[in-house]
Scaffold this active site. Structure first.
Site, PDB file in Angstrom:
ATOM      1  N   THR A  83     -32.035  22.896  31.474  1.00  0.00           N
ATOM      2  CA  THR A  83     -33.181  23.802  31.504  1.00  0.00           C
ATOM      3  C   THR A  83     -32.947  25.065  32.300  1.00  0.00           C
ATOM      4  OG1 THR A  83     -34.002  22.415  33.274  1.00  0.00           O
ATOM      5  CG2 THR A  83     -34.947  22.074  31.115  1.00  0.00           C
ATOM      6  N   THR A 135     -30.274  18.363  35.175  1.00  0.00           N
ATOM      7  CA  THR A 135     -30.147  17.837  36.543  1.00  0.00           C
ATOM      8  C   THR A 135     -30.004  16.319  36.611  1.00  0.00           C
ATOM      9  OG1 THR A 135     -32.538  17.795  36.706  1.00  0.00           O
ATOM     10  CG2 THR A 135     -31.409  19.719  37.592  1.00  0.00           C
TER      11      THR A 135
END
Lengths: 461, 663
Positions: free
Chosen positions: A107, A183
């Site tokens: 993202t 992440t």
């Protein structure tokens, strides 16, 4: 073609749109038993039901119309939205370092995906420059998207491809490498790259964001600036994760790829170095080392790429009452290496012993890591520990469970000689096992305690 | 050079040309000429236990300086769903603010500071919003879609407000016309601002995330009083459910105003309905004045070619005497924030800077406001060659005319001082605002001041700031849901008013009764206990209102105690006249039982016969001591003596009759 006209609609909702000749992006006037509605028909997320049609009303809001209430519908216009981050050519500034940004998904930059209703990654130097113009003051940027997968879909194939791509870039002479990454598994990739890309002469920085860049308060832009600074200007030539230090927009931290872990599902400051201090702090002004010893940047290009990985490795997270058939099943499925995540100092129940013996006899390499995350495996303190070692389980010191999994996969990709596997596992490449845990390597403060609350009032967490 | 250009005279002359009259002097004709048009966005907090998207308590508030932690954020514009940047977003980005949030653990969790995704929407809040939508005759959506509305001023840490439409196209009835509603949405409330100085803005997060609804009307109000009436109707409608919060800040209005040829302008967060007429009146004239300015400018300047010139001045070359400039000079010397002083020449703007815009304000204020908000330069931040009260000697500006080689008959000058880093933004801001003057009325959000004028707050946001919330799933609203909620709707405000008229209740009580949602209680007392409707209306609208203003209740007064009081009087067969005396007592001691209240009032039960016998005693006594022998004087005196004895036992009218008929 029909799918294109009615993006995401299916079943009865699709029938209704077809019946009234109204397309996605068509301006519709809809008569219902609840009154009249006007707006632009929007695509529908594929997992949503087939009982509603989504429209954007003139004030910009989206609403859903229950198809069972529709009595008439007319398409009176058509306007397709063009969702595109403005692209501007990334300027070249003589004198600034050359940084390569390798995209893997995630993202760091993203746009809306109507299929799932979620955001999907968007990525090009132009788009990045359009979104974060400050990057041009930090470095000269080149980008390459080598694949677009969400973090959870990253795996051995991607690690190998990444390692090779990094080797190529170092040979080409870049001053630093930044890897845009989701992440969730960034610390797995951090470990994999540490083992596969040895002795790098330039910084290799993994970066992501905890809030997608389609949000005004996203950490993406600042993380990217910090990562570019660390890669282009920093002196630490290691594989590092660069993410927010505190949840506030203040500074980033550079963590060793082998000692970092994602510790919160959604916090910005989710990445923490475990059992040690981070490598450095980073702001847009530069990198401030915290650890005195690190591998400094070099002029040479003597990197060693070791892109090996065996996928016959698994992890077993122990729970009380675990039955031996689980371990048996893993062995029978052909797994050659198993990282056990044990309780306390590194324990499992006695019931598993026969299965452990059986696995050992079949040549399965077993290593012990900890559910406690912090601390060292110590299997001498209790008899059970000694029993297990006798049955072939090797303690992994303070290696993090995920790191141990990655390392075992990497080792078994090169050898299956038990002594060699053990030697390689226990010989640290970059602090995956450390000799000592400093006093400030374990800090989990407890809110509510007066001195902690006093600290939190003064310091931005 | 016209030696005697008098800014004050120019201001007065332009005010007259604009045709400004005070609101008292204004008639419908005045507003028709201006083309007055206004719409409302009425915000109302809902009375729920928890916040809208997390489980923090709603309605618990903290003092500014009480906090457990601070978080710092910056906001960055992002694309809307339709791929556009919003103009407000870009302005806010220009201001480069550091946002500080003060958190209190009791009222804030990781959701509010955007470190945890939203929890499912609070169903209690959603149901209240649906109930109010039904009352507002809105077409209820089939599926609620949570949308993100960008706010880059930092008032929400995510940078957007989660909001969703519940219904569109409704209507509310006013006295003489119907006003149509565009939509009603449910949304999370924003932070409360603590301060905004220079580049740092500080908020507290206690209010953040509380459920709120916003009712939006079409711009169909044609004069300031209609705006107020519509506003009150919507507030009363919301309150008629008994499920909304009351008190300071629980209801706020944004007022949109435009005039013929003007642009829609939004006024932020007017907390008092009574301020609305004055504000809308002045705003309409402000726009009218800006159109006048547009005409003046376009008459003699080609807008396309117009541009400003600027020069950095040396603090020492001009002998500045104005105190704020001297301070800036000192800061410059200290080298700390490195202030600069800059002069700007505005060709053809003579007479424009001092042109009337609002009472006591001129066009120069429009520029100064923007310098504060966009360039973050604290006021006073500039001087002009046309200040209504001159702060610098005319020589300074004469010198500037020479420096710029400006036309003394048509040009105007601005001097501003600012930290070095803010100078280029400031110059952009000045040029941008002046160029907008050629266009007329810039779309803005303006903050109201208590004197009825407004100042610039931010550029008016558009539909470009909407984005679907990818963290939330759509919520279907079935016919069954609506039927269930629609079953127990309160009676409409409009019908309540009509019924009170029928009951002969004086109109001056209606506002108080609606505002406090006392109608249901009033109606019950009238129908259940058969008390006179006019009396009861006045008891609430006059007595209770007076008591509330003059006595203190230790907790929030529960008006249902009034029902209990009348039920008690009814049961004890006591006259209602004593209720007036009891109310202040009840208000101050809401837990006290009625018997004790009567004891405190020294009330003694007396039969009519006992009172009658006392009358004859006092008649005889008056004969002995009375000087004025008229019957009226005698009755008045006896009434006075017996009032306390009679109160609660018989009515005063009855007492008077007894006195008159007794021998």
């Amino acid at each position: 073609m029909a799918n294109d006209l009615f993006q995401g609609y299916k079943g009865r909702a699709l029938e209704v749109l077809q019946k009234y000749n109204t397309r996605v992006w068509g301006q519709a006037e809809i008569e219902t038993t609840r009154g009249k509605f006007n707006g632009t028909v929007l695509p529908r997320a594929c997992n949503d039901d087939d009982r509603h049609i989504v429209i954007k009303i003139p004030t910009g809001y989206n609403i859903g119309i229950d198809i069972d209430t529709i009595t008439d519908m007319k398409e009176v216009g058509f306007h397709k939205a063009n969702y595109k981050i403005p692209e501007k050519e990334f300027p070249v500034t003589p004198g600034l370092p050359h940084v390569k940004l390798i995209g893997t998904g995630g993202t760091i930059a993203s746009r809306l995906d109507y299929r799932t209703g979620a955001v999907i990654p968007a990525f090009s130097p132009g788009e990045l420059y359009g979104a974060v113009p400050e990057l041009a003051d930090i470095c000269n940027l080149e980008t390459e998207k080598i694949f677009a997968v969400f973090s959870e879909n990253m795996g051995p194939t991607q690690y190998v491809a990444l390692a090779k791509a990094i080797g190529k870039e170092i040979e080409r002479g870049v001053d630093g490498i930044v890897i845009g990454h989701g992440t969730d598994t960034m610390h797995h990739t951090g470990a994999a790259l540490t083992f596969m890309v040895q002795n790098p002469p330039v910084p290799i920085v993994l970066v992501g964001s905890q809030r997608s860049s389609d949000r005004p308060s996203s950490d993406a832009a600042l993380n990217l600036m910090h990562a570019m600074t660390a890669a282009g200007h920093g002196d630490i030539a290691e594989v590092m994760v660069c993410m927010f230090g505190p949840t506030s927009d203040e500074y980033g931290l550079l963590h060793k790829g082998t000692r970092v872990r994602k510790m919160h599902s959604s916090y910005r400051s989710t990445f923490r170095t475990i059992g040690d201090t981070p490598l450095a702090m980073v702001t847009r002004k530069g990198v401030t080392p915290i650890k005195e010893k690190y591998n400094p940047r070099r002029k040479d290009r003597n990197v060693k790429i070791m892109p090996y990985f065996s996928d016959k490795v698994a992890m077993l997270y122990y729970y009380t009452g675990m039955k031996p058939d689980i371990l048996d099943a893993m062995v029978d499925a052909g797994y050659k290496g198993i990282i056990i995540v044990g309780t306390g100092l590194g324990h499992v129940n006695k019931e598993l012993y026969p299965a452990i013996e059986r696995a050992h006899a079949k040549g399965v390499h077993m290593f012990m890591t900890l559910q406690t995350i912090w601390g060292y495996v110590q299997m001498f303190v209790y008899d059970t520990g000694r029993d297990m070692m006798a049955k072939g389980i090797i303690p992994c010191g303070n290696m993090l469970p995920e790191v141990a999994y990655i390392k075992l996969g990497w080792v078994l990709g090169q050898t299956d000689d038990p002594e060699e596997v053990k030697r390689m596992m226990l010989t640290p490449i970059n602090d995956e096992i450390t000799e000592r845990e400093p006093y400030n390597g374990y800090i989990v403060l407890q809110g509510g305690v007066p001195e902690v609350d006093e600290f939190l009032q003064k310091v931005h967490k | 050079m016209k030696k005697n250009f008098d800014p004050q005279k120019n201001y007065e002359a332009s005010k007259e040309k604009v045709g400004y009259v005070s609101r008292k002097e204004a008639t419908q004709d005045t507003y028709d000429k201006l083309g007055f048009m206004s719409g409302l966005e009425v915000h109302q907090q809902l009375k729920t236990a928890k916040k809208l998207f997390c489980h923090c308590p709603a309605g618990v508030f903290n003092k500014n300086d009480v906090f457990d932690a601070e978080v710092i954020r910056h906001m960055r514009p992002t694309l809307s769903e339709l791929g556009e940047y919003d103009r407000t977003a870009l302005m806010e980005f220009k201001t480069k603010k550091t946002i500080v949030y003060r958190l209190k653990n009791a009222t804030t969790c990781t959701y509010e500071v955007d470190d945890t995704p939203p929890f499912p929407i609070d169903r209690e809040a959603l149901n209240i919003a649906i109930e109010i939508s039904l009352l507002s005759k809105l077409n209820i959506v089939g599926e609620v879609h949570i949308t993100r509305k960008q706010y880059l001023d930092g008032s929400i840490p995510t940078g957007f407000q989660r909001t969703a439409i519940i219904g569109v196209e409704g209507v509310i009835p006013l006295r003489h016309k119907n006003i149509r509603l565009i939509q009603l949405s449910i949304e999370e409330d924003s932070c409360r601002e603590i301060s905004d100085i220079g580049h740092v803005r500080t908020y507290k997060t206690d209010r953040l995330g509380m459920p709120l609804i916003e009712t939006v009307t079409y711009p169909e109000m044609m004069n300031p009083d209609e705006v107020k009436e519509a506003c009150q109707y919507i507030r009363f409608l919301n309150r008629s459910t008994g499920k909304v919060r009351t008190g300071m800040g629980a209801g706020r209005e944004d007022v949109n105003v435009s005039c013929k040829g003007g642009t829609r302008l939004e006024r932020k967060g007017v907390a008092h309905t009574r301020l609305i007429p004055e504000l809308t009146h002045n705003e309409c004239f402000r726009q009218w004045a800006l159109l006048q300015i547009r005409e003046n400018l376009n008459n003699h300047i080609n807008a396309g070619e117009w541009k400003i010139e600027h020069k950095t001045l040396n603090f020492f070359d001009y002998g500045f005497t104005y105190a704020p400039i001297a301070e800036a000079k000192d800061k410059s010397d200290a080298g700390g924030s490195k202030y600069k002083i800059v002069a700007v020449n505005l060709p053809g703007f003579k007479g424009i800077l001092s042109h009337f815009t609002q009472p006591g304000q001129c066009f120069a204020n429009e520029i100064a406001d923007r310098l504060k908000v966009i360039a973050c330069i604290e006021k006073p931040n500039m001087l002009t060659s046309e200040d209504l009260a001159a702060c610098e000697s005319p020589e300074v500006f004469e010198k500037l005319i020479k420096v710029f080689n400006a036309n003394p008959d048509s040009d105007a000058q601005i001097i501003f001082w600012a930290p070095k880093d803010d100078v280029s933004t400031a110059i952009d801001v000045i040029e941008e605002r002046c160029k907008m003057a050629f266009e007329g009325v810039p779309p803005e959000t303006r903050k109201y001041l208590l004197d009825g004028t407004t100042i610039f707050e931010r550029v008016l946001p558009g539909a470009d700031r909407m984005y679907p919330d990818t963290d939330s799933a759509p919520i279907p609203l079935d016919d069954e849901d609506l039927k269930r909620i629609g079953k127990d709707l309160p009676e409409e405000v409009f019908n309540r008013t009509a019924q009170m008229l029928k009951w002969n209740i004086p109109e001056d009580t209606y506002t108080y009764i609606h505002k406090n949602n006392l109608y249901p209680l009033l109606a019950t007392i009238i129908t259940d206990l058969k008390y006179d409707s006019k009396y009861m209306g006045c008891f609430f609208g006059h007595r209770l209102k007076y008591t509330e203003g003059h006595y203190t209740c230790p907790q929030t007064f529960d008006p249902n105690r009034i029902y209990d009081m009348f039920a008690y009087l009814n049961k004890q067969k006591l006259d209602k006249g004593i209720a007036d005396k009891m109310l202040p007592f009840l208000f101050e001691h809401p837990q006290m039982d009625f018997e004790s209240i009567l004891t405190s009032l020294r009330f003694k039960k007396a039969t009519k016969a006992e009172i009658e016998s006392s009358v004859s005693f006092f008649k005889n006594k008056y004969k002995a001591i009375g000087r004025d022998t008229t019957a009226k004087a005698e009755t008045d005196w006896i009434m006075g003596e017996l009032k306390n004895m009679a109160l609660g036992n018989i009515s005063m009218a009855e007492l008077s009759n007894i006195i008159k008929s007794s021998k």
